[in-house]
Design a protein around this motif. Sequence first.
Motif, PDB file in Angstrom:
ATOM      1  N   THR A 139       0.822  -1.219   0.000  1.00 38.33           N
ATOM      2  CA  THR A 139       0.000   0.000   0.000  1.00 38.33           C
ATOM      3  C   THR A 139       0.854   1.267   0.000  1.00 38.33           C
ATOM      4  O   THR A 139       0.329   2.364  -0.167  1.00 38.33           O
ATOM      5  N   TYR A 150      -5.699   0.110   8.323  1.00 38.33           N
ATOM      6  CA  TYR A 150      -5.092   1.344   8.827  1.00 38.33           C
ATOM      7  C   TYR A 150      -4.424   2.092   7.680  1.00 38.33           C
ATOM      8  O   TYR A 150      -3.712   1.487   6.868  1.00 38.33           O
ATOM      9  N   GLY A 151      -4.681   3.384   7.627  1.00 36.99           N
ATOM     10  CA  GLY A 151      -4.064   4.214   6.591  1.00 36.99           C
ATOM     11  C   GLY A 151      -3.432   5.450   7.196  1.00 36.99           C
ATOM     12  O   GLY A 151      -4.107   6.227   7.880  1.00 36.99           O
ATOM     13  N   ARG A 194      -5.771   3.973   1.483  1.00 37.64           N
ATOM     14  CA  ARG A 194      -4.720   3.117   2.032  1.00 37.64           C
ATOM     15  C   ARG A 194      -5.266   2.213   3.142  1.00 37.64           C
ATOM     16  O   ARG A 194      -4.903   1.036   3.243  1.00 37.64           O
ATOM     17  N   ASP A 242      -5.329  -1.716   2.796  1.00 42.18           N
ATOM     18  CA  ASP A 242      -4.626  -2.448   3.861  1.00 42.18           C
ATOM     19  C   ASP A 242      -5.501  -3.594   4.379  1.00 42.18           C
ATOM     20  O   ASP A 242      -5.049  -4.742   4.499  1.00 42.18           O
ATOM     21  N   HIS A 285       3.248  -0.541  12.260  1.00 41.73           N
ATOM     22  CA  HIS A 285       1.847  -0.712  11.870  1.00 41.73           C
ATOM     23  C   HIS A 285       1.029  -1.157  13.087  1.00 41.73           C
ATOM     24  O   HIS A 285       1.401  -2.128  13.766  1.00 41.73           O
ATOM     25  N   PRO A 286      -0.072  -0.453  13.401  1.00 45.64           N
ATOM     26  CA  PRO A 286      -0.797  -0.767  14.642  1.00 45.64           C
ATOM     27  C   PRO A 286      -1.427  -2.153  14.663  1.00 45.64           C
ATOM     28  O   PRO A 286      -1.728  -2.677  15.743  1.00 45.64           O
ATOM     29  N   VAL A 287      -1.618  -2.781  13.513  1.00 46.33           N
ATOM     30  CA  VAL A 287      -2.234  -4.115  13.488  1.00 46.33           C
ATOM     31  C   VAL A 287      -1.158  -5.194  13.383  1.00 46.33           C
ATOM     32  O   VAL A 287      -1.141  -6.148  14.168  1.00 46.33           O
ATOM     33  N   TYR A 302       6.092   0.408   8.704  1.00 38.58           N
ATOM     34  CA  TYR A 302       5.068   0.892   7.773  1.00 38.58           C
ATOM     35  C   TYR A 302       5.493   2.278   7.302  1.00 38.58           C
ATOM     36  O   TYR A 302       5.682   3.192   8.123  1.00 38.58           O
TER      37      TYR A 302
END
Lengths: 141, 367
Positions: free
Chosen positions: A7, A73-74, A87, A91, B248-250, B255
Amino acid sequence: MYANDPTAAIIGMDVTEVDELLTLLVTEEIQITHPPRAGLIMMTVKDSLAVNFHLGEVLVTEAEVLLRGERGYGLIIGEEPRKALARAAADALLRCGRPVLLCKQVSDCLERSRQRQNTKYAEEAALVASTRVNFDLMAGA
Amino acid sequence: MGYVAVKGGIEAIENACRLFAWERSKGASEPLAVEQIREQLYLAVDRVMGEGSLYAPDLAALALKQAAGDSFEASFMLRAYRATQPRIGYSLPGNTREMRIKRRISSAFKDIPGGQMLGATSDYTLRLLDFDLLKDDTARREAFRETVFNALPINAEIPDTLPKVIDILRHEGLLENAVDLASNDEPFDITRQSVIFPAPRSAALQSLARGETGGLLTLAYSSMRGYGNIHPTLGELRVGYVPLQISHPVTGEPYTVGEVKVTEAEVLARFDGSDGMPRFSLGYGLCFGQNELKAISMAVLDRTTRAEKPSCPAEDQEYVLYHTDGIEAMGFSNHWKLPHYVDFLSDLDRLRKAQSIAQQEECHADA
């Protein structure tokens, strides 16, 4: 550029590419859990003595969605609400992996943009490379 | 002396603000688009982002337009804007070795691995006015573009990453080593905590990175001229783009949020033999955007302020950090333009009384 994160190609997309991507993504039901909002990320860097310090803040846009139960999450540099949303949706979709056809279409869309951006980067790099200099010592030095 | 508030003049103040906006818009020329400022005055935009401590090219261009080109005012606006925005978080520590290079030079070695790339620079121009720019238009630009791309050598490319000059010196044991990682605490954040001197290295670098270019240059120049004794050589100067990454939070994976243009300078300075083996010491400078004077000045001041026994202003960390923030310096200087009527009346009263006493003493002496 950043091939490990598909992404990431959205960062450098132009308006047409973002439109194309969003057109694909909205065929799925997307629940916007956090609408795009501007905010700041404090950029931390490591100096040449290996000490981390805060260089300054960067304006970013953040969004979150749910797509097929997957959290997306973007986060993207600049004030870019459409890109942040795209995004986040991409994602979630790519991590979810379904529907397969749409994932393929989105991946292809991202790949096309990545290739265009890589071409642009290569062009910029060629301009920089054309200024590579070889200094010779003057006679007697 | 205390401050005494005054009130009134609302209408005049409003008219003065309106008049300022009128002055920048009353001419016959086309309105200046923010995009034009961002693209064509990019060094001014970079400077404002660095001194405003906010990487936001569009907003920096807008601030320059609003401030009619005043970089202090524009930086102040960015600094004020950042105070209105939520802090989403901190990035992962960025590594400038991953920089997408736009320019890279060394004044220490003529041959460096990967080569020196002069990039886009005015360093080698004659500083003569280019009157052709008076006739700048789209056709001229198209023709110029062709000239630039037609002159490109075949197979001109640069590697994704380039080794650093300091690595070569470190490898040979000629340069001071990196700080022991175990002692590298969480970086100090001067936007959240008050600095207490001596400031930790992370606080000093953060403070210098948002410093005003002219202020940093002045103090660094004083050291270069001899008010201090570090004898810097520019090991490497880089301009380019560094990835901004978070976790990345997940997934927890790195990221990428975007690319940030920075200038990095590393100066090699006088020997340090604190551990018994003489080595070059290092000064480090890094700032937003392309601002080479600032990065070099920062690197010099990073090194000077690590002096064990400061012998001049540029070696005094507190002096340097307290006097190089443009927003604070400008704010304090500008406050003298605000009414000080009551304070000054008090000064006048004291002066008159002092003169009266002096006259009485004179008369007394004559008598």
